[in-house]
Structure formats: C-alpha cells, structure tokens
Design a protein around this motif. Sequence first.
Motif, PDB file in Angstrom:
ATOM      1  N   PRO A 137       1.051 -12.684 101.041  1.00 33.81           N
ATOM      2  CA  PRO A 137       0.916 -11.514 101.923  1.00 33.81           C
ATOM      3  C   PRO A 137       2.226 -10.761 102.098  1.00 33.81           C
ATOM      4  N   ALA A 138       3.357 -11.474 102.085  1.00 36.08           N
ATOM      5  CA  ALA A 138       4.648 -10.782 102.189  1.00 36.08           C
ATOM      6  C   ALA A 138       4.861  -9.897 100.976  1.00 36.08           C
ATOM      7  N   GLY A 139       4.481 -10.388  99.808  1.00 31.20           N
ATOM      8  CA  GLY A 139       4.618  -9.592  98.585  1.00 31.20           C
ATOM      9  C   GLY A 139       3.764  -8.338  98.614  1.00 31.20           C
ATOM     10  N   LEU A 140       2.570  -8.430  99.198  1.00 33.11           N
ATOM     11  CA  LEU A 140       1.708  -7.244  99.298  1.00 33.11           C
ATOM     12  C   LEU A 140       2.341  -6.177 100.193  1.00 33.11           C
ATOM     13  N   VAL A 141       2.959  -6.602 101.281  1.00 37.68           N
ATOM     14  CA  VAL A 141       3.647  -5.655 102.168  1.00 37.68           C
ATOM     15  C   VAL A 141       4.811  -5.000 101.428  1.00 37.68           C
ATOM     16  N   MET A 142       5.575  -5.780 100.667  1.00 38.85           N
ATOM     17  CA  MET A 142       6.703  -5.228  99.924  1.00 38.85           C
ATOM     18  C   MET A 142       6.237  -4.235  98.863  1.00 38.85           C
ATOM     19  N   ALA A 143       5.139  -4.538  98.197  1.00 38.41           N
ATOM     20  CA  ALA A 143       4.612  -3.633  97.171  1.00 38.41           C
ATOM     21  C   ALA A 143       4.177  -2.306  97.792  1.00 38.41           C
ATOM     22  N   LEU A 144       3.526  -2.373  98.949  1.00 42.78           N
ATOM     23  CA  LEU A 144       3.122  -1.154  99.643  1.00 42.78           C
ATOM     24  C   LEU A 144       4.348  -0.351 100.070  1.00 42.78           C
ATOM     25  N   PHE A 145       5.331  -1.058 100.600  1.00 40.39           N
ATOM     26  CA  PHE A 145       6.583  -0.426 101.009  1.00 40.39           C
ATOM     27  C   PHE A 145       7.231   0.304  99.829  1.00 40.39           C
ATOM     28  N   TYR A 146       7.285  -0.333  98.662  1.00 37.18           N
ATOM     29  CA  TYR A 146       7.915   0.257  97.482  1.00 37.18           C
ATOM     30  C   TYR A 146       7.163   1.496  97.015  1.00 37.18           C
ATOM     31  N   ASN A 147       5.846   1.441  96.983  1.00 38.99           N
ATOM     32  CA  ASN A 147       5.057   2.597  96.546  1.00 38.99           C
ATOM     33  C   ASN A 147       5.250   3.787  97.478  1.00 38.99           C
TER      34      ASN A 147
END
Length: 337
Positions: free
Chosen positions: A244-254
């Motif tokens: 779930p932390a990775g999903l938040v980071m991916a959204l943040f990056y996009n």
Amino acid sequence: MVVAAPKQAPRVYSQSEVQSMASEGRYVYTCNGRVYDVKVEEIMHPGGRDVLESYKGQDISAAFKGQCTVAHLHSRGARALLERYCVGVLEGSEDAAAAGGMALPDADLVDEGKPLLPQVVHLDPDTYLAWVDAPSTGHPVMFDNAFVERMTCTQWYVVPLLWVPIAAALLWRGWARGGVPLVHLPALVAIGVLVWQLIEYSIHRWLFHLKPTTPEGIKWHFMLHGHHHKYPMDFDRLVFPPVPAGLVMALFYNLLCAIVPWGYASALLGGGILGYVVYDTTHWALHSNAWDPFVTQILRTSHMDHHYVNDKVGYGISSTLYDILFGTLSPQVRKVV
C-alpha cells in the motif's frame, strides 16, 4: 432455548493480599475499590516505569484523578487500559459488598482469540466506534487468511531498508538524467518532505478518521486505522506494509509528473519518500518508546493525546506544522508552543 451462563463474580482481595502480590514484584494497584494486576511489558506509560514502580501495592485513585501534586488527570484511554487488568475488588469497598451480583468489566463484543475483521463487520457503527475508542493491548489476528495476515504485518526496519535506497536513486536520477542542478536538490528535498507531511496529515484526518456507517465502511475503517486505535501497542502494525505504501508513492509520482518535468518530479518524490521514512519510523518510536532523533516531547504529547484523550486533534505524526495551520493542535501541546 440456550441460557447464557452467568458471569463469574469478581474475587475479593484483602489489603494484605495486595501487599503480598506487590512484594512478589507484581505491578498491583487498587483504584476506587478495585484491584488491578498490570502487565507493564504490554503498555507504554508516558510517565515512565519509575512511576509505576513507586506506586506498587498502593491506592492510585487520587493519582489517577489528578488529585495529588505529582499526578495528573488520566484520560479515557488510560482508564480503558487499566480496566483490562482488573482482577477483583478490595475487601471492605462498596464493590466488594456488591460482589455477588457484580461482574468484572469485559469486552465480549468480539472474541480476541479469533480473527477480528469477520467479527467487527457485524457490529453496528456506534457500537463499533465505542469499542475501537477503548484501547486494548496485545496482538490479535485481524484476517482469517493466514497469508494476508502475514503480508499486512511489517517490522519497522523494513521501511528505511526499502525506501531510503529508492529515495537516493530518485534523487540521483533527477540530477544525473533529469537535468536538475545539484544546488536545487536540497530545496526539492525540503519541498518533498513538506508535501509529504501535508499528505500524511490529510490521509490521517480525512480518510483514516472517516466515520463508517455500513458494514463495508467498518471493514475498511478497521483495516486502515481502527485496529491501530484499538491496539496501539501492536508493534507489527505500526508502519505501512510495502505494497500500500508503494501505491501511494506511485500516485504521488504521477501527480508530480503532471505538474513539473520528470526530473524534478523524481527529485521531489525522493524528498517525499524521505519524509515518509521519517513519518513511519517516528510513529514506531512514539509507540515503542524507542529512541528516535526526530521524536520530541511535543510530538509524543501530541500523538498520545490523539490516541488517549481526543482523536480529533494531533493528526500530524512527524510534525505538528499542519496541526498548527489547520487548528487541530492538542490543547496540551498548545501550552508549550
């Protein structure tokens, strides 16, 4: 028709029995006519172990109510935790006189020996919120699927070991391949940290503390944050699992790539990830009482007030900046800032 078995009446202890238990090294206390045998290794006492040691075998009623010079009024959370350790009543007290018809406080809403998530979804929302609002101890199982249960438990050191190298790689990528001048990196890291702290605050306040009104809502509330408020000393669930932390980071990056060139987006994300690492390791330290360079007394007071006094204040974990800006600073913290 099945008739429920009557609850067992509490045991009546004499004062000499309480003193004998204390002399054996047990952290036993009396409070308002009840006897408590506290397992101190299961709790974090903000006042320190020395205070618990000095009161062993004594009546803590006045201290718990803040009626003596070296004590303070204890919160609803502290009272709920204390009741978990009630083992009986004191001889000669009003509770002892009524012991035959009185039952010890309990929490029979759920069976902590079984997975919790399948049980809490059957509670009505008000009952569920009241149950979550009374902190408990231990490490009960959340899911009935053993693999899912294992994947959602994360040790604190996984966070820096996984995310610090990724943050460093993103900063290097932004500088070496994205055209970001080296002198800009410190400012971009600082901006990334501040943006993360805003995300941290926002997720905590407006997502994690969104009140559920349906069984599905209870399910998500309990998985995301309810379990943590019910079991704040469950060390296996103090930091985010990597997925779930990775999903938040991916959204943040996009989102960043839609606003700034990708090189700057990489550097900002690197700073944001460093802010996230500070957030999660600080959260671990706040609950485990471990040393952490970023933990201050202000942060500790703010977070403990959030858990044990008022969950509508103290949403910031790694910083109180946004609590100050949005007016959600704990009154206890406001006295010293």
